[in-house]
Structures are given as C-alpha cells and as structure tokens.
Design a protein around this motif. Structure first.
Motif, PDB file in Angstrom:
ATOM      1  N   GLN A  83       6.506  -6.520  43.269  1.00 44.84           N
ATOM      2  CA  GLN A  83       6.802  -6.851  44.423  1.00 44.84           C
ATOM      3  C   GLN A  83       6.957  -5.699  45.344  1.00 44.84           C
ATOM      4  OE1 GLN A  83      10.720  -8.754  43.921  1.00 44.84           O
ATOM      5  NE2 GLN A  83       9.845 -10.708  44.012  1.00 44.84           N
ATOM      6  N   SER A  84       7.164  -4.568  44.765  1.00 44.78           N
ATOM      7  CA  SER A  84       7.059  -3.376  45.666  1.00 44.78           C
ATOM      8  C   SER A  84       6.656  -2.193  44.849  1.00 44.78           C
ATOM      9  CB  SER A  84       8.361  -3.055  46.313  1.00 44.78           C
ATOM     10  OG  SER A  84       9.409  -2.922  45.571  1.00 44.78           O
ATOM     11  N   LEU A  85       5.970  -1.322  45.605  1.00 46.91           N
ATOM     12  CA  LEU A  85       5.499  -0.107  45.111  1.00 46.91           C
ATOM     13  C   LEU A  85       5.714   1.077  46.059  1.00 46.91           C
ATOM     14  CD1 LEU A  85       3.839   1.676  42.674  1.00 46.91           C
ATOM     15  CD2 LEU A  85       1.612   0.720  44.084  1.00 46.91           C
ATOM     16  N   SER A  86       6.270   2.263  45.331  1.00 46.75           N
ATOM     17  CA  SER A  86       6.613   3.288  46.244  1.00 46.75           C
ATOM     18  C   SER A  86       5.916   4.506  45.609  1.00 46.75           C
ATOM     19  CB  SER A  86       8.081   3.626  46.544  1.00 46.75           C
ATOM     20  OG  SER A  86       8.028   4.706  47.089  1.00 46.75           O
ATOM     21  N   VAL A  87       4.954   5.388  45.874  1.00 36.77           N
ATOM     22  CA  VAL A  87       4.716   6.481  45.207  1.00 36.77           C
ATOM     23  C   VAL A  87       4.670   7.731  46.041  1.00 36.77           C
ATOM     24  CG1 VAL A  87       2.511   7.523  44.439  1.00 36.77           C
ATOM     25  CG2 VAL A  87       2.587   5.214  44.175  1.00 36.77           C
ATOM     26  N   GLY A  88       5.533   8.821  45.603  1.00 38.36           N
ATOM     27  CA  GLY A  88       5.962  10.054  46.056  1.00 38.36           C
ATOM     28  C   GLY A  88       5.643  11.198  45.373  1.00 38.36           C
ATOM     29  N   ARG A  89       5.497  12.348  46.248  1.00 35.72           N
ATOM     30  CA  ARG A  89       5.378  13.549  45.367  1.00 35.72           C
ATOM     31  C   ARG A  89       7.074  14.445  45.457  1.00 35.72           C
ATOM     32  NH1 ARG A  89       0.956  12.242  43.208  1.00 35.72           N
ATOM     33  NH2 ARG A  89      -0.768  12.018  44.300  1.00 35.72           N
ATOM     34  N   GLY A  90       7.230  14.650  44.299  1.00 33.45           N
ATOM     35  CA  GLY A  90       8.789  15.275  44.090  1.00 33.45           C
ATOM     36  C   GLY A  90       8.555  16.845  44.172  1.00 33.45           C
ATOM     37  N   ILE A  91       9.535  17.248  43.391  1.00 34.60           N
ATOM     38  CA  ILE A  91       9.598  18.511  43.195  1.00 34.60           C
ATOM     39  C   ILE A  91       8.288  19.279  42.368  1.00 34.60           C
ATOM     40  CG2 ILE A  91      10.856  20.720  41.861  1.00 34.60           C
ATOM     41  CD1 ILE A  91      13.407  18.829  41.870  1.00 34.60           C
ATOM     42  N   GLY A  92       7.749  20.210  43.003  1.00 33.96           N
ATOM     43  CA  GLY A  92       6.364  20.816  42.578  1.00 33.96           C
ATOM     44  C   GLY A  92       5.461  19.662  42.824  1.00 33.96           C
ATOM     45  N   SER A  93       4.665  19.480  41.494  1.00 36.19           N
ATOM     46  CA  SER A  93       3.602  18.509  41.753  1.00 36.19           C
ATOM     47  C   SER A  93       4.132  17.021  41.082  1.00 36.19           C
ATOM     48  CB  SER A  93       2.406  19.190  40.978  1.00 36.19           C
ATOM     49  OG  SER A  93       2.863  19.353  39.438  1.00 36.19           O
ATOM     50  N   LEU A  99       8.740   1.149  41.071  1.00 36.65           N
ATOM     51  CA  LEU A  99       8.319  -0.361  41.230  1.00 36.65           C
ATOM     52  C   LEU A  99       9.349  -1.247  41.111  1.00 36.65           C
ATOM     53  CD1 LEU A  99       6.489   1.372  38.624  1.00 36.65           C
ATOM     54  CD2 LEU A  99       4.993  -0.055  39.513  1.00 36.65           C
ATOM     55  N   THR A 100       9.137  -2.587  41.830  1.00 31.74           N
ATOM     56  CA  THR A 100      10.174  -3.502  41.689  1.00 31.74           C
ATOM     57  C   THR A 100       9.296  -4.769  41.260  1.00 31.74           C
ATOM     58  OG1 THR A 100      11.540  -2.613  43.457  1.00 31.74           O
ATOM     59  CG2 THR A 100      11.850  -4.811  42.716  1.00 31.74           C
ATOM     60  N   PHE A 101       9.819  -5.407  40.244  1.00 31.17           N
ATOM     61  CA  PHE A 101       8.848  -6.431  39.393  1.00 31.17           C
ATOM     62  C   PHE A 101       9.867  -7.667  39.545  1.00 31.17           C
ATOM     63  CE2 PHE A 101       7.022  -3.100  37.315  1.00 31.17           C
ATOM     64  CZ  PHE A 101       5.687  -3.495  37.447  1.00 31.17           C
ATOM     65  N   ALA A 102       9.467  -9.093  40.005  1.00 34.33           N
ATOM     66  CA  ALA A 102      10.026 -10.425  39.945  1.00 34.33           C
ATOM     67  C   ALA A 102      10.279 -10.495  38.543  1.00 34.33           C
ATOM     68  CB  ALA A 102       9.218 -11.468  40.626  1.00 34.33           C
ATOM     69  N   ALA A 103      11.622 -10.766  38.363  1.00 34.08           N
ATOM     70  CA  ALA A 103      11.997 -10.882  36.708  1.00 34.08           C
ATOM     71  C   ALA A 103      12.965 -12.178  36.953  1.00 34.08           C
ATOM     72  CB  ALA A 103      12.693  -9.847  36.426  1.00 34.08           C
ATOM     73  N   GLY A 104      12.506 -13.435  36.340  1.00 33.21           N
ATOM     74  CA  GLY A 104      13.552 -14.704  36.281  1.00 33.21           C
ATOM     75  C   GLY A 104      13.941 -14.960  37.610  1.00 33.21           C
ATOM     76  N   THR A 105      15.133 -14.966  38.090  1.00 32.85           N
ATOM     77  CA  THR A 105      15.780 -15.319  39.243  1.00 32.85           C
ATOM     78  C   THR A 105      16.008 -13.914  40.183  1.00 32.85           C
ATOM     79  OG1 THR A 105      18.077 -15.290  38.406  1.00 32.85           O
ATOM     80  CG2 THR A 105      16.789 -17.327  38.576  1.00 32.85           C
ATOM     81  N   GLY A 106      15.712 -12.849  39.596  1.00 33.48           N
ATOM     82  CA  GLY A 106      16.077 -11.686  40.115  1.00 33.48           C
ATOM     83  C   GLY A 106      14.890 -10.640  40.345  1.00 33.48           C
ATOM     84  N   THR A 107      15.149  -9.283  40.140  1.00 34.97           N
ATOM     85  CA  THR A 107      14.133  -8.383  40.026  1.00 34.97           C
ATOM     86  C   THR A 107      14.348  -7.402  39.155  1.00 34.97           C
ATOM     87  OG1 THR A 107      15.259  -6.879  41.858  1.00 34.97           O
ATOM     88  CG2 THR A 107      13.494  -8.887  42.618  1.00 34.97           C
ATOM     89  N   ALA A 136      -4.619   1.676  39.877  1.00 32.60           N
ATOM     90  CA  ALA A 136      -4.435   0.527  39.499  1.00 32.60           C
ATOM     91  C   ALA A 136      -3.044  -0.284  39.861  1.00 32.60           C
ATOM     92  CB  ALA A 136      -4.493   0.522  37.927  1.00 32.60           C
ATOM     93  N   LEU A 137      -2.014   0.447  40.194  1.00 33.94           N
ATOM     94  CA  LEU A 137      -0.898  -0.343  40.744  1.00 33.94           C
ATOM     95  C   LEU A 137      -0.898  -0.587  42.116  1.00 33.94           C
ATOM     96  CD1 LEU A 137       1.696   2.112  39.004  1.00 33.94           C
ATOM     97  CD2 LEU A 137       1.100  -0.285  38.123  1.00 33.94           C
ATOM     98  N   GLU A 138      -1.710   0.175  43.058  1.00 35.00           N
ATOM     99  CA  GLU A 138      -1.796   0.184  44.449  1.00 35.00           C
ATOM    100  C   GLU A 138      -2.615  -1.323  44.783  1.00 35.00           C
ATOM    101  OE1 GLU A 138      -3.042   3.646  46.125  1.00 35.00           O
ATOM    102  OE2 GLU A 138      -0.965   4.155  46.405  1.00 35.00           O
ATOM    103  N   ARG A 139      -3.518  -1.551  43.664  1.00 33.26           N
ATOM    104  CA  ARG A 139      -4.395  -2.917  44.038  1.00 33.26           C
ATOM    105  C   ARG A 139      -3.636  -4.234  43.908  1.00 33.26           C
ATOM    106  NH1 ARG A 139      -8.371  -2.207  39.473  1.00 33.26           N
ATOM    107  NH2 ARG A 139      -8.000   0.218  39.373  1.00 33.26           N
ATOM    108  N   TRP A 140      -2.290  -4.105  43.284  1.00 34.98           N
ATOM    109  CA  TRP A 140      -1.384  -5.178  43.196  1.00 34.98           C
ATOM    110  C   TRP A 140      -0.365  -5.226  44.332  1.00 34.98           C
ATOM    111  CZ3 TRP A 140      -2.462  -9.372  40.414  1.00 34.98           C
ATOM    112  CH2 TRP A 140      -3.552  -9.200  39.370  1.00 34.98           C
ATOM    113  N   LYS A 141       0.030  -4.073  45.158  1.00 40.98           N
ATOM    114  CA  LYS A 141       1.128  -4.270  45.874  1.00 40.98           C
ATOM    115  C   LYS A 141       0.871  -5.185  47.069  1.00 40.98           C
ATOM    116  CE  LYS A 141       0.538  -0.084  48.699  1.00 40.98           C
ATOM    117  NZ  LYS A 141       1.229   0.908  49.126  1.00 40.98           N
TER     118      LYS A 141
END
Length: 141
Positions: A83-93, A99-107, A136-141
C-alpha cells in the motif's frame, strides 16, 4: 543452525532465503537487513537482523534472527498488497525502507534498514542488490 553475525557470507544468506521459499519459487536481490529499533548505535537484544529478497512470484521474503543468531521467523509479503513505500537515506549511507502491506482487515508495517556495505563480512553485491530491491519494490507502489 543460527546466523553468525560475525561470519556473514553470500552462501549463508542464500541458504537461509532458500529454506524460506515456497516450492519452485526463486529469489533475487538478496540483502542483509536490520529490523527493530531505528538506532544504529543500539545493541539491545530486542534488535533483529536477517535477510530480505524479492521473489519471481512477486513477493518479498524476509528471514529474521535475534541478536543471538536464533531464527525467529520467515515471512512472505505479496507485493500486490503493498500500500505504501518510503525509501530514505539515514545516518551515513544507511537506507531506510518502510513498507505497509494490506493484511486481512488491517495493515502490516515493515521497516528495513540496509547498509550498502556490510563491513567485516563475506557479503558481496550488497549495494547492487539493495538498488535492485528498491527498484523491484518501487514498481509496486
């Protein structure tokens, strides 16, 4: 057999992921990841480590271990349920993948932290596999 955090190799990663696979499925872009608290300075026993890869059946497969190298779980996440994807750069590299996935009645949320270089290990291709995993993940967001 547990995961030895001091002797990480491509072969050990591939074996762990292969054991978690559905029959006949194959994986690509395997990476060593960390889960748990977001601090890179934390040494808590609650931190989890392991591997992640995408599969030919369009899933994300994840294998988790605790700090002592004991296997905790293997999970499959259908990328069609992403359902959602966020990619960020953190400390250093360090790359943070949320990721958030649909799961049953929730996420269900999954937070992976991946370094393009795993120092003092036998892991090669981590940076290239990380980029492939993100693509690969970005193709599904």
């Amino acid at each position: 057999m547990g995961m030895n955090l001091f002797h990480l190799t491509n072969e050990a990663m591939e074996q762990a992921l292969a054991k978690a696979m559905m029959p006949g499925d194959r994986f690509s872009c395997p990476v060593y990841v960390s889960f748990g608290r977001p601090s890179v300075f934390s040494s808590s026993l609650s931190n989890q480590y392991g591997y992640a890869a995408v599969t030919e059946s369009n899933c994300l497969v994840v294998v988790r271990y605790n700090m002592l190298g004991m296997k905790l779980s293997s999970q499959y996440y259908a990328l069609q349920d992403l359902q959602s994807l966020s990619v960020g750069r953190g400390i250093g590299s360090l790359t943070s993948i949320k990721l958030t996935f649909a799961a049953g009645t929730g996420t269900e949320q999954l937070h992976l932290r991946v370094s393009p270089k795993v120092y003092m290990s036998g892991l090669t291709g981590q940076a290239q596999n990380l980029e492939g995993l993100i693509d690969a993940l970005e193709r599904w967001k």
